[in-house]
Design an enzyme around this catalytic site. Structure first.
Site, PDB file in Angstrom:
ATOM      1  CB  THR A  34      46.765  30.429  47.758  1.00  0.00           C
ATOM      2  OG1 THR A  34      45.713  31.231  48.027  1.00  0.00           O
ATOM      3  CG2 THR A  34      47.877  30.894  47.971  1.00  0.00           C
TER       4      THR A  34
ATOM      5  NE  ARG B 109      38.858  38.406  49.709  1.00  0.00           N
ATOM      6  CZ  ARG B 109      39.525  37.349  49.724  1.00  0.00           C
ATOM      7  NH1 ARG B 109      40.661  37.173  48.761  1.00  0.00           N
ATOM      8  NH2 ARG B 109      39.427  36.112  50.583  1.00  0.00           N
ATOM      9  CB  VAL B 110      43.452  42.233  50.408  1.00  0.00           C
ATOM     10  CG1 VAL B 110      45.004  41.427  50.612  1.00  0.00           C
ATOM     11  CG2 VAL B 110      43.815  43.159  49.132  1.00  0.00           C
TER      12      VAL B 110
ATOM     13  CG  ASP C  36      44.638  33.694  53.273  1.00  0.00           C
ATOM     14  OD1 ASP C  36      43.895  33.712  52.240  1.00  0.00           O
ATOM     15  OD2 ASP C  36      45.386  32.477  53.441  1.00  0.00           O
TER      16      ASP C  36
ATOM     17  CB  THR D  23      45.186  26.882  49.596  1.00  0.00           C
ATOM     18  OG1 THR D  23      44.361  27.373  48.516  1.00  0.00           O
ATOM     19  CG2 THR D  23      44.985  25.684  50.143  1.00  0.00           C
ATOM     20  N   GLY D  24      42.588  28.719  50.382  1.00  0.00           N
ATOM     21  CA  GLY D  24      41.082  28.540  50.680  1.00  0.00           C
ATOM     22  C   GLY D  24      40.504  29.966  51.040  1.00  0.00           C
TER      23      GLY D  24
HETATM   24  N1  GLY Z   1      43.494  32.223  50.180  1.00  0.00           N
HETATM   25  C1  GLY Z   1      43.460  33.260  49.208  1.00  0.00           C
HETATM   26  C2  GLY Z   1      42.210  34.214  49.501  1.00  0.00           C
HETATM   27  O1  GLY Z   1      41.239  34.032  50.232  1.00  0.00           O
HETATM   28  O2  GLY Z   1      42.554  35.434  48.833  1.00  0.00           O
END
Ligand code: GLY
Length: 350
Positions: free
Chosen positions: A209, A237-238, A240, A260-261
């Site tokens: 991200t 899939r979505v 955070d 991020t991550g």
């Molecule tokens: N941090 C972005 C995701 O896992 O989609």
């Protein structure tokens, strides 16, 4: 607090002293540090000048933009817009647009890594200084999804739009249809299909991200994040990033945080909201990011296999960042200066 008295040797130094007192008067931290420094050095003009230079960062910056990873061009774009007096939300959406349009970046916008069926689906969200929120999930064929999330926030009665509905809404707002899978990302996907081995590597497939937070010259704070999510994720899939409180949270009265991550882990700890609430309760942005990472790692050993990082700022213009593993960098642009800040991390050897 009473101004500090310093016996200066020259007129120039007296002028500097005035400037110094003005600078330190801007924040409590500045005053406290300035007093300590001056009491040691008050008879030494050269040292005083050094102290004055050192005191500048203690004052609240005029404006500030921070972003995840080595996104210097994007963050500098945002910072320069802030310097021109642009609102925080405008600056960061234009900033992240640089990476959304960058085909070399495989985790955002055009050229991003697809899901395991070859579809590039993007997620994004924005939060305004007023606490408004807009998000889009699993959008195809639109490059600038952060700007689209803003349109959801400003032009609809809703806060989240997903999939085809979000895409159709984009066309009504003048967004162009564009193929997001590039020859290069298609080639990499076809290569991946040969094994279909799904093991996101730290700081590679789960380095994703672009989150950006800004405080503008009127002191207002806004945030954005935009991503293609995990490379070779399952269809549908979505993560955070588009979810308020997980990938991003802004409370203009307190500060803001973005993650991020590995999104699944951020979602389970409502990470960005947690960082802002910790700041509300008195933690610095740095300590709040550290505590939010600790909430993840204390759940067990699985953190060894994924990366999560947070960046945060408070409304005094202080910033912080922290990651589970080595390799995360925060970009910072304030008062005309760009810095790459290598983040401290949990797995650092003592
Ligand atoms: N941090 C972005 C995701 O896992 O989609």
């Amino acid at each position: 607090m009473k101004p500090v008295e310093v016996q200066s040797k020259t007129h120039q130094t007296r002028m500097n002293r005035r400037k110094f007192i003005q600078n330190t008067a801007l924040t409590g931290a500045g005053i406290a540090t300035g007093v300590a420094a001056i009491s040691c050095k008050e008879s030494d003009t050269k040292a005083l000048e050094t102290i004055e230079t050192a005191s500048v960062p203690l004052a609240k910056p005029t404006y500030i933009s921070i972003s995840t990873w080595n996104t210097e061009k994007a963050n500098t774009t945002s910072g320069e817009l802030l310097a021109q007096g642009k609102p925080a939300l405008d600056a960061i959406i234009d900033g992240v647009a640089i990476e959304e349009a960058n085909e070399e970046n495989t985790t955002v916008g055009i050229g991003a890594t697809p899901d395991r069926e070859g579809n590039v689906t993007l997620d994004a969200c924005v939060m305004s200084p007023e606490g408004d929120y807009g998000a889009v999930l699993a959008v195809e064929n639109i490059v600038h999804v952060a700007a689209l999330a803003r349109k959801v926030m400003e032009e609809t009665p809703h806060v989240i739009m997903a999939g085809k509905g979000a895409e159709e809404f984009a066309y009504t707002q003048g967004f162009k249809k564009q193929k997001l899978l590039t020859p290069s990302s298609e080639k990499a996907w076809k290569e991946w299909l040969k094994t279909s081995n799904y093991q996101p590597a730290i700081n590679v497939e789960n380095h994703d991200t672009i989150g950006m937070l800004a405080m503008d010259t009127s002191g207002k704070i806004a945030g954005v994040c935009t991503t293609s999510g995990l490379g070779y994720k399952m269809k549908g899939r979505v993560g955070d990033s588009p979810i308020i409180g997980a990938g991003l949270f802004v409370d203009d009265q307190i500060g803001a945080a973005v993650a991020t991550g590995m999104g699944e882990e951020v979602l389970k700890t409502v990470g960005s909201f947690l960082v802002v609430e910790l700041m509300r309760n008195g933690m610095s942005p740095q300590k709040a990011c550290e505590e939010a990472i600790h909430r993840i790692v204390k759940k067990g050993d699985r953190y060894k296999d994924f990366q999560v990082a947070y960046i945060a700022m408070n409304n005094a213009g202080e910033t912080g960042s922290y990651a589970i593993h080595e390799g995360f960098t925060m970009m910072k642009y304030s008062d005309g200066k760009s810095e790459a800040i290598v983040s401290d991390h949990f797995t650092k050897k003592p």
